[in-house]
Design a protein around this motif. Sequence first.
Motif, mmCIF file in Angstrom:
data_model
loop_
_atom_site.group_PDB
_atom_site.id
_atom_site.type_symbol
_atom_site.label_atom_id
_atom_site.label_comp_id
_atom_site.label_asym_id
_atom_site.label_seq_id
_atom_site.Cartn_x
_atom_site.Cartn_y
_atom_site.Cartn_z
ATOM 1 N N ALA A 17 0.948 -1.119 0.150
ATOM 2 C CA ALA A 17 0.144 -0.037 0.118
ATOM 3 C C ALA A 17 0.831 1.426 -0.009
ATOM 4 C CB ALA A 17 -0.863 0.003 1.124
ATOM 5 N N GLU A 18 1.895 1.216 0.685
ATOM 6 C CA GLU A 18 2.729 2.420 0.707
ATOM 7 C C GLU A 18 3.332 2.802 -0.662
ATOM 8 O OE1 GLU A 18 6.697 4.038 3.224
ATOM 9 O OE2 GLU A 18 5.422 2.464 4.236
ATOM 10 N N LEU A 19 4.079 1.581 -1.087
ATOM 11 C CA LEU A 19 4.897 1.448 -2.422
ATOM 12 C C LEU A 19 3.685 2.229 -3.577
ATOM 13 C CD1 LEU A 19 6.970 -1.490 -2.435
ATOM 14 C CD2 LEU A 19 7.878 0.949 -2.332
ATOM 15 N N ALA A 20 2.375 1.680 -3.379
ATOM 16 C CA ALA A 20 1.518 2.008 -4.501
ATOM 17 C C ALA A 20 0.926 3.440 -4.355
ATOM 18 C CB ALA A 20 0.451 1.096 -4.572
ATOM 19 N N ILE A 35 -9.760 -7.179 -8.568
ATOM 20 C CA ILE A 35 -9.212 -6.371 -9.668
ATOM 21 C C ILE A 35 -7.518 -6.845 -9.466
ATOM 22 C CG2 ILE A 35 -8.382 -4.105 -9.935
ATOM 23 C CD1 ILE A 35 -11.424 -3.481 -9.078
ATOM 24 N N VAL A 36 -7.057 -6.770 -8.364
ATOM 25 C CA VAL A 36 -5.639 -7.036 -8.037
ATOM 26 C C VAL A 36 -5.638 -8.081 -6.639
ATOM 27 C CG1 VAL A 36 -3.394 -6.428 -7.402
ATOM 28 C CG2 VAL A 36 -4.793 -4.781 -8.852
ATOM 29 N N VAL A 37 -5.586 -9.198 -7.215
ATOM 30 C CA VAL A 37 -5.586 -10.179 -6.176
ATOM 31 C C VAL A 37 -4.437 -11.028 -5.668
ATOM 32 C CG1 VAL A 37 -6.727 -12.366 -5.702
ATOM 33 C CG2 VAL A 37 -7.724 -10.852 -7.287
ATOM 34 N N PRO A 38 -3.843 -10.640 -4.649
ATOM 35 C CA PRO A 38 -2.507 -11.084 -4.243
ATOM 36 C C PRO A 38 -2.462 -12.492 -3.821
ATOM 37 C CG PRO A 38 -3.611 -10.214 -2.575
ATOM 38 C CD PRO A 38 -4.544 -9.820 -3.575
ATOM 39 N N ARG A 39 -1.403 -13.108 -3.688
ATOM 40 C CA ARG A 39 -1.188 -14.494 -3.113
ATOM 41 C C ARG A 39 -1.431 -14.559 -1.646
ATOM 42 N NH1 ARG A 39 3.092 -17.246 -6.404
ATOM 43 N NH2 ARG A 39 2.173 -17.391 -8.345
ATOM 44 N N ARG A 40 -1.742 -15.684 -1.047
ATOM 45 C CA ARG A 40 -2.048 -15.821 0.431
ATOM 46 C C ARG A 40 -1.164 -16.681 0.833
ATOM 47 N NH1 ARG A 40 -6.444 -12.822 2.674
ATOM 48 N NH2 ARG A 40 -7.784 -12.289 0.917
ATOM 49 N N ASP A 54 2.937 -2.401 -9.200
ATOM 50 C CA ASP A 54 2.804 -1.787 -10.614
ATOM 51 C C ASP A 54 1.143 -1.964 -11.148
ATOM 52 O OD1 ASP A 54 5.475 -1.222 -10.832
ATOM 53 O OD2 ASP A 54 5.937 -2.797 -12.027
ATOM 54 N N MET A 55 0.528 -3.006 -10.671
ATOM 55 C CA MET A 55 -0.742 -3.096 -11.261
ATOM 56 C C MET A 55 -1.732 -2.168 -10.465
ATOM 57 S SD MET A 55 -1.433 -6.939 -12.107
ATOM 58 C CE MET A 55 -2.970 -7.019 -12.295
ATOM 59 N N LEU A 56 -1.519 -1.952 -9.388
ATOM 60 C CA LEU A 56 -2.149 -1.156 -8.324
ATOM 61 C C LEU A 56 -1.947 0.398 -8.778
ATOM 62 C CD1 LEU A 56 -1.381 -2.757 -4.903
ATOM 63 C CD2 LEU A 56 -3.611 -2.380 -5.830
ATOM 64 N N ARG A 57 -0.709 0.717 -9.032
ATOM 65 C CA ARG A 57 -0.530 2.021 -9.623
ATOM 66 C C ARG A 57 -1.335 2.404 -11.045
ATOM 67 N NH1 ARG A 57 5.704 1.063 -8.616
ATOM 68 N NH2 ARG A 57 5.833 1.865 -6.413
ATOM 69 N N GLU A 58 -1.427 1.312 -11.732
ATOM 70 C CA GLU A 58 -2.178 1.392 -12.887
ATOM 71 C C GLU A 58 -3.535 1.706 -12.828
ATOM 72 O OE1 GLU A 58 -2.833 1.494 -17.223
ATOM 73 O OE2 GLU A 58 -1.324 2.122 -15.871
ATOM 74 N N GLN A 64 -8.197 7.759 -11.536
ATOM 75 C CA GLN A 64 -7.945 9.136 -11.542
ATOM 76 C C GLN A 64 -7.893 10.016 -12.723
ATOM 77 O OE1 GLN A 64 -4.864 9.587 -8.332
ATOM 78 N NE2 GLN A 64 -6.190 8.784 -6.805
ATOM 79 N N ASP A 65 -6.821 9.432 -13.629
ATOM 80 C CA ASP A 65 -6.462 10.178 -14.734
ATOM 81 C C ASP A 65 -7.577 10.243 -15.995
ATOM 82 O OD1 ASP A 65 -4.444 11.006 -13.433
ATOM 83 O OD2 ASP A 65 -2.999 9.831 -14.360
ATOM 84 N N GLU A 66 -8.084 8.724 -15.966
ATOM 85 C CA GLU A 66 -8.866 8.391 -17.425
ATOM 86 C C GLU A 66 -10.315 8.712 -16.771
ATOM 87 O OE1 GLU A 66 -7.447 8.225 -19.960
ATOM 88 O OE2 GLU A 66 -5.497 8.195 -19.482
#
Length: 140
Positions: A17-20, A35-40, A54-58, A64-66
Amino acid sequence: MPGAHYTTPRLAISAAAELAGMHPQTLRQYDRLGIVVPRRTPGRGRRYSERDVDMLREVQRLSQDEGINLAGIKRILELTERNERLVNEVQRLLGVSTGHRRVFTASATGDVVALPLGQRARQRAGEDSQRALVLWRPLR
């Protein structure tokens, strides 16, 4: 091209979360929505990879932008992933990654079979001997 570490799930939700640049609750919502499903982990904790970040940023950029809603973003990500898989499969079939060109034929069941260049498919006993292997060559 990113290395294997790029897809290795090793980041806890707080770090991802911090990186994104997002709140951890947003990541949980994206996980619930698929949407973005992490491993468990075995204990059911979420682990994110650098690719996930990277997917979270996208997702954030598209939102927000589009101005794309989450359902649209999910569909875009699904189609992007499907396209990547198909491109990789085509490259594998054509031998792009190995440098070995291939030809294709159809099996008895109608499936496409890749053969090394110069090799013919085996003909089964009783099959019509007039059948031929068709070689496709791209236009240059």
